[in-house]
Design a protein around this motif. Structure first.
Motif, PDB file in Angstrom:
ATOM      1  N   PHE A  16       0.818  -1.220   0.000  1.00 27.30           N
ATOM      2  CA  PHE A  16       0.000   0.000   0.000  1.00 27.30           C
ATOM      3  C   PHE A  16       0.855   1.275   0.000  1.00 27.30           C
ATOM      4  O   PHE A  16       0.639   2.161  -0.846  1.00 27.30           O
ATOM      5  CB  PHE A  16      -0.974  -0.022   1.176  1.00 27.30           C
ATOM      6  N   PRO A  17       1.857   1.405   0.915  1.00 28.18           N
ATOM      7  CA  PRO A  17       2.711   2.601   0.827  1.00 28.18           C
ATOM      8  C   PRO A  17       3.474   2.683  -0.492  1.00 28.18           C
ATOM      9  O   PRO A  17       3.619   3.767  -1.061  1.00 28.18           O
ATOM     10  CB  PRO A  17       3.685   2.433   2.011  1.00 28.18           C
ATOM     11  N   LEU A  56       1.292   4.036  -3.138  1.00 28.52           N
ATOM     12  CA  LEU A  56       1.085   5.488  -3.032  1.00 28.52           C
ATOM     13  C   LEU A  56       2.287   6.251  -3.603  1.00 28.52           C
ATOM     14  O   LEU A  56       2.122   7.307  -4.231  1.00 28.52           O
ATOM     15  CB  LEU A  56       0.850   5.882  -1.573  1.00 28.52           C
ATOM     16  N   VAL A  57       3.498   5.726  -3.378  1.00 30.69           N
ATOM     17  CA  VAL A  57       4.678   6.348  -3.986  1.00 30.69           C
ATOM     18  C   VAL A  57       4.579   6.276  -5.513  1.00 30.69           C
ATOM     19  O   VAL A  57       4.873   7.253  -6.223  1.00 30.69           O
ATOM     20  CB  VAL A  57       5.970   5.666  -3.482  1.00 30.69           C
ATOM     21  N   ILE A  92       1.850   6.124  -7.269  1.00 38.83           N
ATOM     22  CA  ILE A  92       0.804   7.053  -7.701  1.00 38.83           C
ATOM     23  C   ILE A  92       1.347   8.482  -7.748  1.00 38.83           C
ATOM     24  O   ILE A  92       1.116   9.226  -8.705  1.00 38.83           O
ATOM     25  CB  ILE A  92      -0.419   6.937  -6.769  1.00 38.83           C
ATOM     26  N   CYS A  93       2.101   8.874  -6.711  1.00 38.66           N
ATOM     27  CA  CYS A  93       2.686  10.225  -6.697  1.00 38.66           C
ATOM     28  C   CYS A  93       3.646  10.396  -7.868  1.00 38.66           C
ATOM     29  O   CYS A  93       3.690  11.462  -8.511  1.00 38.66           O
ATOM     30  CB  CYS A  93       3.427  10.466  -5.376  1.00 38.66           C
ATOM     31  N   ILE A 102       1.667  10.966 -10.984  1.00 39.74           N
ATOM     32  CA  ILE A 102       1.160  12.347 -11.036  1.00 39.74           C
ATOM     33  C   ILE A 102       2.266  13.299 -11.484  1.00 39.74           C
ATOM     34  O   ILE A 102       2.051  14.197 -12.298  1.00 39.74           O
ATOM     35  CB  ILE A 102       0.584  12.746  -9.661  1.00 39.74           C
ATOM     36  N   LEU A 103       3.472  13.077 -10.962  1.00 39.26           N
ATOM     37  CA  LEU A 103       4.611  13.926 -11.361  1.00 39.26           C
ATOM     38  C   LEU A 103       4.899  13.771 -12.853  1.00 39.26           C
ATOM     39  O   LEU A 103       5.235  14.752 -13.530  1.00 39.26           O
ATOM     40  CB  LEU A 103       5.844  13.550 -10.533  1.00 39.26           C
ATOM     41  N   ILE A 162       0.006   5.507 -12.550  1.00 39.32           N
ATOM     42  CA  ILE A 162      -0.969   5.564 -11.450  1.00 39.32           C
ATOM     43  C   ILE A 162      -1.803   4.281 -11.428  1.00 39.32           C
ATOM     44  O   ILE A 162      -2.045   3.689 -10.369  1.00 39.32           O
ATOM     45  CB  ILE A 162      -1.875   6.800 -11.598  1.00 39.32           C
ATOM     46  N   PRO A 221      -7.262  -1.413  -0.292  1.00 37.93           N
ATOM     47  CA  PRO A 221      -7.529  -0.108   0.344  1.00 37.93           C
ATOM     48  C   PRO A 221      -7.963   0.959  -0.661  1.00 37.93           C
ATOM     49  O   PRO A 221      -8.595   1.935  -0.279  1.00 37.93           O
ATOM     50  CB  PRO A 221      -6.193   0.273   0.984  1.00 37.93           C
ATOM     51  N   ILE A 222      -7.589   0.793  -1.933  1.00 36.55           N
ATOM     52  CA  ILE A 222      -8.011   1.761  -2.953  1.00 36.55           C
ATOM     53  C   ILE A 222      -9.202   1.163  -3.694  1.00 36.55           C
ATOM     54  O   ILE A 222      -9.068   0.195  -4.427  1.00 36.55           O
ATOM     55  CB  ILE A 222      -6.867   2.068  -3.931  1.00 36.55           C
TER      56      ILE A 222
END
Lengths: 158, 82
Positions: free
Chosen positions: A11-12, A15-16, A18-19, A22-23, A42, A59-60
């Motif tokens: 999960f963490p 999220l990295v 996904i970030c 986005i970048l 993503i 979780p998503i």
């Protein structure tokens, strides 16, 4: 089989991812990559969670309505940006924020200007809407595959 | 001066995804606030190592990366509670 380490880590890590996606979308008007590539990164983060935790415990959570809404917003945003150029200048997808031919009033240029030093106009916004479409579209494919077992069971029971 | 374009767009996409992070009913999985704190530290380190992506000169960090995480956390806190 999913181990405890995977359950703690994924999960963490997603999220990295996904970030980072986005970048990639945000740099799409200058660097290699853009809306599709960022959206795919993503989606990779979301799919990572879906594969490890499963559809029920991920979780998503992407619901049907959410996916349909974001997909529609992406497509309509793209068309809106194209039609805005068509209605103001006569050219579909004219870059209103840059206005290379100097045929657009300055207040419209200011509306579609992207606030960074390159002033790339509508290109970052196109990357943004394409990214939304792609992240939902690719995730939807995997969600459909994961739900196929339930669908098959339902069909067999009928 | 910090450029607000990447900050706003990064925050919006992060917010959209953050709203979908919800706890599963009946699941033993639990990701407390400490996960997000550690994640924030990791993202700040990555943003510092990356520099002001892409070829900006406004800050020492990749602002889009930080705003994306801020969007995820705000989205999680507002609409992603369950």
């Amino acid at each position: 089989m999913t181990t405890t380490i995977l359950k703690l880590f994924v999960f963490p890590a997603s999220l990295v991812l996904i970030c980072y996606g986005i970048l990639t979308i945000l740099g799409g008007h200058i660097t290699p990559g853009g809306g599709f590539q960022g959206g795919a990164i993503i989606a990779a983060g979301i799919i990572f969670c879906l594969i490890v935790y499963g559809l029920d415990e991920s979780p998503i959570k992407l619901s049907d309505n959410f996916m349909a809404s974001i997909e529609s917003i992406g497509a309509l945003g793209y068309i809106f940006l194209g039609l805005a150029g068509l209605f103001t200048t006569g050219f579909f997808m004219y870059n209103l924020g840059v206005d290379l031919y100097h045929i657009v009033p300055p207040y419209i240029v200011n509306i579609f200007d992207y606030p960074d030093p390159l002033h790339a106009g509508i290109i970052p916004y196109l990357n943004f809407v394409v990214g939304l479409k792609v992240l939902v579209g690719l995730s939807a494919v995997v969600i459909t595959f994961l739900e196929s077992d339930k669908l098959l069971e339902n069909m067999e029971s009928k | 001066m910090v450029y607000i374009g990447p900050l706003i767009l990064g925050f919006i996409i992060g917010f959209i995804i953050g709203t979908r992070i919800k706890p599963s009913i009946g699941s033993k999985l639990n990701f407390p606030a400490s996960v997000y704190v550690i994640l924030a530290i990791v993202i700040v380190i990555i943003a510092y190592q990356q520099g002001p992506f892409p070829w900006y000169t406004d800050s020492v960090f990749a602002n889009g990366l930080i705003s994306a995480l801020a969007g995820i956390i705000v989205g999680k806190l507002t609409f992603g509670r369950g």
